[in-house]
Design a protein around this motif. Structure first.
Motif, mmCIF file in Angstrom:
data_model
loop_
_atom_site.group_PDB
_atom_site.id
_atom_site.type_symbol
_atom_site.label_atom_id
_atom_site.label_comp_id
_atom_site.label_asym_id
_atom_site.label_seq_id
_atom_site.Cartn_x
_atom_site.Cartn_y
_atom_site.Cartn_z
ATOM 1 N N VAL A 47 23.988 54.752 7.366
ATOM 2 C CA VAL A 47 24.064 53.504 6.599
ATOM 3 C C VAL A 47 24.293 52.313 7.531
ATOM 4 N N THR A 48 25.125 52.519 8.561
ATOM 5 C CA THR A 48 25.341 51.448 9.543
ATOM 6 C C THR A 48 24.033 51.064 10.209
ATOM 7 N N ASP A 49 23.214 52.066 10.536
ATOM 8 C CA ASP A 49 21.905 51.788 11.144
ATOM 9 C C ASP A 49 20.997 51.027 10.182
ATOM 10 N N GLN A 50 21.088 51.332 8.902
ATOM 11 C CA GLN A 50 20.282 50.614 7.916
ATOM 12 C C GLN A 50 20.675 49.131 7.872
ATOM 13 N N PHE A 51 21.967 48.880 7.900
ATOM 14 C CA PHE A 51 22.406 47.481 7.924
ATOM 15 C C PHE A 51 21.972 46.793 9.221
ATOM 16 N N LEU A 52 22.035 47.515 10.328
ATOM 17 C CA LEU A 52 21.577 46.955 11.597
ATOM 18 C C LEU A 52 20.094 46.600 11.540
ATOM 19 N N ASP A 53 19.304 47.474 10.926
ATOM 20 C CA ASP A 53 17.868 47.188 10.789
ATOM 21 C C ASP A 53 17.643 45.918 9.965
ATOM 22 N N GLY A 54 18.417 45.767 8.896
ATOM 23 C CA GLY A 54 18.288 44.564 8.071
ATOM 24 C C GLY A 54 18.631 43.304 8.851
ATOM 25 N N VAL A 55 19.676 43.378 9.669
ATOM 26 C CA VAL A 55 20.070 42.230 10.488
ATOM 27 C C VAL A 55 18.969 41.886 11.487
ATOM 28 N N ASN A 56 18.419 42.903 12.142
ATOM 29 C CA ASN A 56 17.376 42.645 13.138
ATOM 30 C C ASN A 56 16.098 42.105 12.500
ATOM 31 N N ASP A 57 15.766 42.603 11.316
ATOM 32 C CA ASP A 57 14.586 42.084 10.609
ATOM 33 C C ASP A 57 14.754 40.598 10.302
ATOM 34 N N GLU A 58 15.942 40.220 9.854
ATOM 35 C CA GLU A 58 16.177 38.814 9.518
ATOM 36 C C GLU A 58 16.177 37.944 10.768
ATOM 37 N N ARG A 59 16.710 38.448 11.860
ATOM 38 C CA ARG A 59 16.690 37.677 13.106
ATOM 39 C C ARG A 59 15.260 37.478 13.608
ATOM 40 N N SER A 60 14.403 38.475 13.379
ATOM 41 C CA SER A 60 12.988 38.312 13.730
ATOM 42 C C SER A 60 12.345 37.218 12.889
ATOM 43 N N SER A 61 12.687 37.203 11.596
ATOM 44 C CA SER A 61 12.168 36.160 10.713
ATOM 45 C C SER A 61 12.657 34.782 11.155
ATOM 46 N N ILE A 62 13.920 34.682 11.529
ATOM 47 C CA ILE A 62 14.466 33.399 12.000
ATOM 48 C C ILE A 62 13.733 32.944 13.254
ATOM 49 N N GLY A 63 13.480 33.887 14.171
ATOM 50 C CA GLY A 63 12.772 33.536 15.400
ATOM 51 C C GLY A 63 11.370 33.013 15.124
ATOM 52 N N ALA A 64 10.667 33.646 14.176
ATOM 53 C CA ALA A 64 9.320 33.193 13.839
ATOM 54 C C ALA A 64 9.347 31.797 13.231
ATOM 55 N N ARG A 65 10.313 31.558 12.333
ATOM 56 C CA ARG A 65 10.413 30.229 11.725
ATOM 57 C C ARG A 65 10.816 29.179 12.755
ATOM 58 N N ALA A 66 11.711 29.571 13.665
ATOM 59 C CA ALA A 66 12.147 28.621 14.698
ATOM 60 C C ALA A 66 10.985 28.203 15.591
ATOM 61 N N ASN A 67 10.113 29.158 15.929
ATOM 62 C CA ASN A 67 8.943 28.820 16.743
ATOM 63 C C ASN A 67 8.017 27.862 15.996
ATOM 64 N N ARG A 68 7.828 28.131 14.718
ATOM 65 C CA ARG A 68 6.975 27.231 13.922
ATOM 66 C C ARG A 68 7.566 25.823 13.877
ATOM 67 N N ILE A 69 8.876 25.737 13.693
ATOM 68 C CA ILE A 69 9.529 24.433 13.631
ATOM 69 C C ILE A 69 9.401 23.703 14.967
ATOM 70 N N ASP A 70 9.539 24.428 16.067
ATOM 71 C CA ASP A 70 9.403 23.798 17.387
ATOM 72 C C ASP A 70 8.015 23.192 17.557
ATOM 73 N N PHE A 71 6.975 23.969 17.190
ATOM 74 C CA PHE A 71 5.609 23.452 17.317
ATOM 75 C C PHE A 71 5.387 22.258 16.383
ATOM 76 N N THR A 72 5.900 22.380 15.157
ATOM 77 C CA THR A 72 5.727 21.298 14.188
ATOM 78 C C THR A 72 6.438 20.034 14.647
ATOM 79 N N LYS A 73 7.653 20.189 15.154
ATOM 80 C CA LYS A 73 8.412 19.021 15.608
ATOM 81 C C LYS A 73 7.726 18.348 16.786
#
Length: 312
Positions: free
Chosen positions: A230-256
């Motif tokens: 279960v701990t690994d499942q929560f870790l996977d969820g955290v890493n998935d969200e951090r990947s999403s944040i990274g993708a959005r951050a890159n888009r924002i950098d290009f847009t800005k």
């Protein structure tokens, strides 16, 4: 045609009004740096000027929004990095406790540390920016992680996106939905610990409380492998969200970056239409002052003295 004194006076005043009007316009250009004082001075150019100004207002709004999104994404990523580190530490501790050589005292110490880590995670999950809870979905005015009447932890945030406009017809969610990070429905309480009534919500905090309880129970012989899963499942969820944040951050950098370049281009275009040529303005002012003085001098000779002048 007979030239009368009144005709000369009228012509003189007309010319004087004309030069003073020009001087007024030039004075406006000197004080503001702009070419046109009134829309009728140059109708077509003023339409373009207003269009450029309106565009700049929109671009400034988008740039402000991208800045706000960056703040949220950076703080969200920082908080989730902390969650990742804590869960990695929890995993290490569970592996130690799951070892056959672990003693009751060592399990008690591990349980105490996991309890402290759980308290830290609750604080991280309630992270705020300017009084708004960043993991609560759209319920940003209420702390998402709270206790219910049974003493169990419940997640009060929702799965709503806070969409922010970064360009015409383009929006980006600036928040990370904590429900997808801290709550999971794909594990069974029976696999982890003795279930209670009513069953607590399947979130990270209740799971760690259950883990702490098992470690503190000297009579427990249950394997902790399921807690690791279960701990690994929560870790996977955290890493998935951090990947999403990274993708959005890159888009924002290009847009800005694109918005900043566009802002510069529009500002240059506005300057070309609106700004006065100051060298030419200074020259015009000097010429107009000379003409004005010459007009006054000529007028003093044209206009005949009146009876009042003789009575002085």
């Amino acid at each position: 045609m007979r030239i009368t004194q009144s005709m000369m006076s009228r012509n003189f005043m007309t010319g004087l009004y004309d030069i003073t009007g020009k001087m007024d316009k030039t004075q406006y250009q000197l004080s503001t740096g702009r070419q046109y004082q009134l829309p009728e001075d140059a109708p077509m150019e003023n339409v373009q000027i207003m269009t450029h100004r309106s565009t700049l207002v929109q671009v400034n709004k988008y740039m402000k929004n991208t800045g706000e999104i960056q703040v949220w994404l950076e703080n969200s990523d920082s908080a989730l990095s902390e969650v990742n580190n804590v869960l990695q530490r929890v995993r290490e501790l569970v592996l130690q406790a799951n070892n056959s050589t672990a003693t009751t005292d060592s399990k008690q110490a591990i349980a105490h540390e996991i309890g402290e880590l759980n308290d830290h995670l609750k604080n991280v999950s309630n992270t705020t920016i300017a009084g708004r809870y960043i993991f609560a979905g759209t319920n940003t005015d209420k702390p998402p992680c709270t206790k219910d009447s049974n003493g169990n932890w419940v997640w009060q945030g929702n799965n709503g996106d806070i969409n922010v406009e970064i360009d015409a017809n383009a929006t980006v969610p600036m928040n990370s939905k904590g429900f997808d990070i801290f709550v999971r429905n794909d594990f069974n309480w029976n696999d982890l610990t003795t279930p209670t009534t009513p069953a607590p919500e399947k979130n990270l905090f209740n799971m760690l409380d259950a883990l702490t309880k098992e470690l503190k129970d000297p009579n427990s012989t249950k394997s902790l492998d399921k807690f690791l899963d279960v701990t690994d499942q929560f870790l996977d969820g955290v890493n998935d969200e951090r990947s999403s944040i990274g993708a959005r951050a890159n888009r924002i950098d290009f847009t800005k970056s694109r918005l900043e370049e566009f802002h510069l281009n529009i500002t240059d275009a506005l300057s070309g239409k609106e700004d006065a040529d100051m060298a030419q303005v200074y020259t015009n002012m000097s010429m107009q002052q000379n003409v004005f003085r010459a007009a006054l001098s000529a007028g003093s000779r044209i206009i005949q003295p009146s009876l009042v002048d003789f009575l002085r």
